[in-house]
Write an enzyme that holds these catalytic residues in place. Structure first.
Site, PDB file in Angstrom:
ATOM      1  N   HIS A  84      21.422  16.051  28.472  1.00 59.73           N
ATOM      2  CA  HIS A  84      20.760  14.807  28.864  1.00 59.73           C
ATOM      3  C   HIS A  84      21.207  13.616  28.019  1.00 59.73           C
ATOM      4  CE1 HIS A  84      17.691  15.813  25.644  1.00 59.73           C
ATOM      5  NE2 HIS A  84      17.760  14.501  25.480  1.00 59.73           N
ATOM      6  N   ASP A 130      20.477  22.480  29.459  1.00 56.23           N
ATOM      7  CA  ASP A 130      20.532  21.207  28.736  1.00 56.23           C
ATOM      8  C   ASP A 130      21.444  21.285  27.519  1.00 56.23           C
ATOM      9  OD1 ASP A 130      20.097  18.574  28.245  1.00 56.23           O
ATOM     10  OD2 ASP A 130      18.046  18.789  27.507  1.00 56.23           O
ATOM     11  N   GLY A 167      16.586  10.054  19.888  1.00 60.49           N
ATOM     12  CA  GLY A 167      17.879   9.946  19.218  1.00 60.49           C
ATOM     13  C   GLY A 167      18.241  11.205  18.463  1.00 60.49           C
ATOM     14  N   ASN A 168      17.243  12.064  18.181  1.00 58.58           N
ATOM     15  CA  ASN A 168      17.522  13.352  17.547  1.00 58.58           C
ATOM     16  C   ASN A 168      18.050  14.373  18.557  1.00 58.58           C
ATOM     17  OD1 ASN A 168      15.159  12.637  15.218  1.00 58.58           O
ATOM     18  ND2 ASN A 168      16.882  13.919  14.551  1.00 58.58           N
ATOM     19  N   SER A 169      17.928  14.081  19.848  1.00 62.25           N
ATOM     20  CA  SER A 169      18.355  15.031  20.871  1.00 62.25           C
ATOM     21  C   SER A 169      19.804  15.441  20.665  1.00 62.25           C
ATOM     22  CB  SER A 169      18.207  14.421  22.262  1.00 62.25           C
ATOM     23  OG  SER A 169      16.866  14.303  22.631  1.00 62.25           O
ATOM     24  N   GLY A 197      19.319  38.129  42.076  1.00 62.87           N
ATOM     25  CA  GLY A 197      19.057  37.849  43.479  1.00 62.87           C
ATOM     26  C   GLY A 197      17.683  38.268  43.939  1.00 62.87           C
ATOM     27  N   VAL A 198      16.658  37.921  43.155  1.00 61.32           N
ATOM     28  CA  VAL A 198      15.285  38.234  43.542  1.00 61.32           C
ATOM     29  C   VAL A 198      14.402  37.008  43.318  1.00 61.32           C
ATOM     30  CG1 VAL A 198      15.404  40.715  43.085  1.00 61.32           C
ATOM     31  CG2 VAL A 198      14.729  39.154  41.249  1.00 61.32           C
ATOM     32  N   ILE A 220      10.470  36.298  42.192  1.00 61.44           N
ATOM     33  CA  ILE A 220       9.491  37.101  41.465  1.00 61.44           C
ATOM     34  C   ILE A 220       8.178  36.347  41.327  1.00 61.44           C
ATOM     35  CG2 ILE A 220      11.169  38.449  40.150  1.00 61.44           C
ATOM     36  CD1 ILE A 220      10.800  36.501  37.821  1.00 61.44           C
TER      37      ILE A 220
END
Length: 518
Positions: free
Chosen positions: A137, A167, A239-241, A297-298, A300
């Protein structure tokens, strides 16, 4: 104060006295908790790590037409009747007219000049050649990306690969010398209470070091199906991201990604992607340019105590299969609706949300064992994982011929009426062609069906994991569950939102005598 030596001594200090008639049993001895002291300083560790932490700056070109969203300043929100409301309205109208807005000379539909939007984040170098890890992001939608080193050297960056679901992004910069790096650590070894350091670029201030502890592990903050965050009270802000969370050995155990904050500033609740998840993704981005996650492919759903009881399962654990993608790995392994996945690749599936993470981390193309609960016992099947496709909407319904219309039938003790699928009911409830199952035509209030939110138009696909095509099939399965002393009968219900297993309470009403509201 010295510790109290005896019960009598403690009572005397409190101003009371008594005599013990008989010895009291000794309290159980617990291991003494010993906490390591805090470091005298984090300075040496910070000095070693700071050169490998970078600022990430991304710019994006935005073009908007006058009057369109984002075209200019918006009206601030004021309390009703505020005197500032009309002031700002007049100001904005004059501003728009001067730039070709309504009433201006330039025309309201003329494109406005391009403007550059900039975002700031953090990252860290993992390879001397210039590989930088950050959050997706931070660079999403960017036209240009720059990486700023600790010595203020600015380097242009290219995207090697991105993982939108997780992310995480991997960047590449070119430098004229080997760059300082930091290694990934084993996040599974971090414990609640361990000291950690967060280094990043909060509010664009540059290399900033904050300290705290691991506050919690395994946090699901509902950002995606792979949520497994480390929570920390080390100060993390905007800004720490993308910046690293370090253990005391200088290893990256997390990527700082999100905060919980009513105000937008740090309140001591930050979340980091665990390094064990991140380093697998980074390795795939480096090799393939995109993540290659395992795919079963399920569809749940959570196993509730009611569902567990209806199937004779001791504990409400595992993930219940509520749909199988045609031609997918689960379909080829003969998994079916109603199976409860207890273990995947020798790892326990304690809750539903554990399964997607375990499957995603498994090797694509690898054959793995899957332990399921089926027909009252554990069964092990083998499945070969595929790579998760971009489009997860792969399931399709098989076409079957609708059953002729018959009169709705009461299902004893549950408070609902059902009928076979007919052209009239398809039109009435907007059902698809080839719809399987039995249609609910009426639900009585204050009954088990009403309590679970069933309503006319819902379609019963299965009862007790057995397919049903007529009201008689439904009644037969309900009677069988009641005869087996089940407290609940499990139904697979299809409605507009998809399919879901719903347990209905089986009252003590005898078969054939419907429970009436009273």
């Amino acid at each position: 104060m010295r510790p109290f030596r005896s019960t009598v001594a403690r009572a005397a200090l409190l101003g009371v006295s008594f005599a013990l008639v008989s010895p009291l049993p000794l309290a159980p001895a617990f291991p003494r908790a010993v906490a390591r002291s805090a470091p005298d300083s984090f300075a040496d560790l910070a000095a070693r790590l700071l050169p490998a932490v970078v600022n990430v700056s991304s710019t994006q070109t935005i073009t908007a037409k006058a009057g369109s969203p984002g075209a200019g300043p918006e009206m601030p929100i004021f309390p009703p009747g505020s005197p500032f409301e009309q002031f700002f309205k007049d100001f904005l109208n004059r501003n728009r007219q001067g730039q070709g807005g309504p009433g201006g000379g330039g025309g309201g539909d003329q494109p406005r000049p391009e403007r550059r939007a900039q975002s700031l984040g953090s990252g860290f170098i993992i390879d001397q050649s210039g590989l930088v890890v950050t959050n997706n992001h931070v660079i999403e939608g960017a036209d240009e990306i720059s990486v700023i080193l600790q010595d203020n050297t600015t380097l242009k960056a290219q995207v090697v690969g991105r993982d939108e679901s997780g992310d995480i992004a991997l960047l590449k910069v070119k430098a004229d010398k080997p760059l300082p790096t930091v290694p990934f650590g084993d996040s599974s070894q971090s414990r609640v209470g361990d000291w950690v350091l967060a280094i990043g670029n909060p509010f664009g201030l540059g290399g900033t070091v904050t300290a705290g502890i691991v506050s919690a592990r395994g946090r699901d903050i509902h950002q995606g199906q792979y949520d497994d965050f480390i929570q920390t009270d080390a100060s993390i802000n905007r800004g720490n991201s993308g910046g690293p969370l370090f253990n005391m050995d200088g290893q990256v155990i997390g990527i700082n990604t999100a905060i919980f904050s009513p105000s937008g500033g740090s309140i001591g609740i930050g979340f980091s992607i665990p390094s064990n998840m991140a380093k697998n993704t980074v390795a795939q981005l480096r090799q393939y340019g995109h993540p290659r996650r395992g795919w079963l492919g399920v569809k749940i759903q959570q196993v509730t105590p009611d569902i567990a009881e209806s199937l004779g399962l001791k504990d409400a654990s595992g993930a219940m299969v509520a749909g199988v993608t045609d031609g997918g790995p689960a379909d080829k392994a003969k998994l079916r609706n109603g199976d409860i996945i207890l273990k995947f690749d020798n790892q326990d599936v304690k809750e539903m949300h554990n399964l997607p993470r375990i499957v995603a981390d498994a090797q694509v193309g690898e054959e793995v064992p899957v332990v399921i609960w089926r027909d009252g016992k554990e069964v092990t099947v083998q499945t070969t994982l595929a790579e998760r496709p971009n489009d997860t909407q792969l399931a399709s319904a098989d076409a079957t011929k609708p059953v002729d219309t018959t009169k709705p039938t009461d299902i004893s003790g549950l408070g609902l009426k059902v009928a076979p699928v007919s052209s009239d009911l398809k039109d009435k409830f907007s059902l698809q062609d080839g719809q399987k199952g039995v249609v609910i035509t009426d639900v009585s209030p204050n009954t088990p069906a009403a309590e679970r939110g069933l309503k006319p138009g819902d379609v019963i696909m299965e009862v007790q994991q057995g397919e049903v095509a007529s009201p008689a099939d439904v009644q037969k399965q309900v009677d069988a569950a009641r005869g087996a002393d089940r407290k609940f009968v499990l139904m697979l219900i299809q409605r507009e939102g998809g399919v879901q297993y719903v347990p209905l309470s089986l009252s003590n009403v005898p078969a054939g005598k419907d429970k009436q509201p009273g």
